[in-house]
Design a protein around this motif. Structure first.
Motif, mmCIF file in Angstrom:
data_model
loop_
_atom_site.group_PDB
_atom_site.id
_atom_site.type_symbol
_atom_site.label_atom_id
_atom_site.label_comp_id
_atom_site.label_asym_id
_atom_site.label_seq_id
_atom_site.Cartn_x
_atom_site.Cartn_y
_atom_site.Cartn_z
ATOM 1 N N CYS A 131 -26.329 -17.716 -49.148
ATOM 2 C CA CYS A 131 -25.633 -16.966 -50.201
ATOM 3 C C CYS A 131 -24.398 -16.261 -49.665
ATOM 4 N N GLY A 312 -24.016 -10.956 -49.828
ATOM 5 C CA GLY A 312 -24.145 -12.291 -50.382
ATOM 6 C C GLY A 312 -23.367 -12.396 -51.680
ATOM 7 N N GLY A 319 -28.737 -20.093 -53.116
ATOM 8 C CA GLY A 319 -28.896 -20.357 -51.696
ATOM 9 C C GLY A 319 -29.923 -21.447 -51.442
#
Length: 352
Positions: A131, A312, A319
């Protein structure tokens, strides 16, 4: 959102937790063509492990159906003459903490979704790495209701905190330490603190005795989410300079940094002098002006030399999808990441 796609080009990412399970299906270019959501996918948190499997399969079925695929194809034995329904999948699941947990999921998926031949099953903490670090090499530190820490090293070695975490962290840690401080102060066993008035106000209680009774009574008392709901109140009191609250916040930062250091050591990160990507997520760390984040960043260099901490930019399910792409030969380029980000479902899809 439905965009018909060739079955053999589809990739699947699944992020399962206690509050929800989310699944995304994309093409090899990173275009998200299907999304599905369901309930608790944690085999430790669901009423039964089988119930967790049902929820994960429900999210996958919804995502694949939206992508224009046939969810029934996943339950059929693969045929050498037919392309796979999904070319690769990454399951990032809360509750995959020991080898037998991964083995349980492997058996369940083999029995109920045999067409998912190319899949990996890991703890949900790993989903957060890509991420913020597309290479997948780095440390993920999540501070939400609890804390999750996972890392992947340059040689592919993985480590996640799982049941090795011996300190309460995240909102659970903030709330638990604050309530302990208030109760001990009431007994004259710890310093007085501004947390007392703040928590009484937050919970609408007239006295510390009433608050303690409500939190611990056998019937008609507080629920688990009530107990952790005061986390932001604790950080606000710390921001006001209350010494006890400041100490709690600093200790939270130290604990997170300490386990991140273990993750770095166990995976071979940080020994070369090169920057180590540390991806941050979770409401406790990403709230505007978070004092826990400030404490973590202050402590981190002592435990992870050359740490490069950053937030992130994608939710964990994205992710997981990027893991599925990378593990099946798709280069996770900036264009692919941007395409995933630009085709995500609306923000309320992930709201809890």
């Amino acid at each position: 959102m439905t965009r018909p796609a060739t079955a053999s080009t589809l990739f699947l990412g699944v992020d399962a937790g206690n509050s929800k399970t989310a699944a995304l299906v994309s093409t090899a270019s990173g275009e998200v063509v299907g999304a599905g959501r369901s309930g608790c996918g944690d085999i430790y948190g669901a009423p039964t492990p089988e119930a967790a499997v049902d929820e994960v399969l429900a999210a996958i079925g919804a995502a694949l159906a939206e992508a224009g695929g046939d969810p029934a194809e996943l339950s059929r034995q693969p045929s050498p003459s037919a392309p796979p329904a999904v070319a690769g999948a990454a399951f990032r699941l809360a509750g995959v903490d020991w080898p037998e947990d991964a083995e349980y999921w492997d058996g369940a998926l083999r029995a109920r979704q045999p067409a998912l031949l190319r899949r990996t099953v890991l703890n949900d903490g790993y989903a957060a790495i890509r991420c913020g670090e597309p290479s997948g090499v780095g440390i993920a530190v999540a501070g939400g209701t609890a804390a999750a820490i996972a890392a992947r090293g340059p040689a592919g070695r993985c480590w996640d905190m799982g049941w090795w975490g011996q300190h309460a962290m995240g909102a659970t840690g903030l709330a638990g330490e604050a309530l302990k401080a208030v109760f001990l102060a009431e007994l004259g066993l710890a310093p007085e603190t501004g947390l007392t008035r703040a928590l009484l106000t937050h919970y609408g209680k007239a006295s510390v005795a009433e608050l303690n009774h409500w939190l611990t009574r056998r019937e008609g008392g507080a629920g688990p989410r009530d107990r952790t709901s005061c986390a932001r109140t604790v950080t606000a009191v710390a921001d006001s300079g209350d010494p006890v609250a400041v100490g709690i916040v600093r200790e939270q930062g130290r604990r997170l940094a300490m386990y991140a250091g273990v993750a770095a050591r166990e995976t071979g990160l940080g020994g070369t002098g090169a920057p180590v990507s540390v991806v941050l997520s979770g409401s406790v760390l990403t709230a505007p002006g978070s004092p826990v984040l400030a404490a973590l960043l202050e402590e981190l260099p002592a435990h992870v030399p050359h740490a490069a901490a950053h937030r992130g930019v994608l939710p964990p399910v994205a992710g997981a999808l990027l893991d599925a792409l990378a593990e099946n030969g798709v280069a996770v380029t900036p264009d692919v990441v941007a395409r995933v980000a630009g085709t995500m479902p609306p923000a309320d899809f992930l709201a809890t």
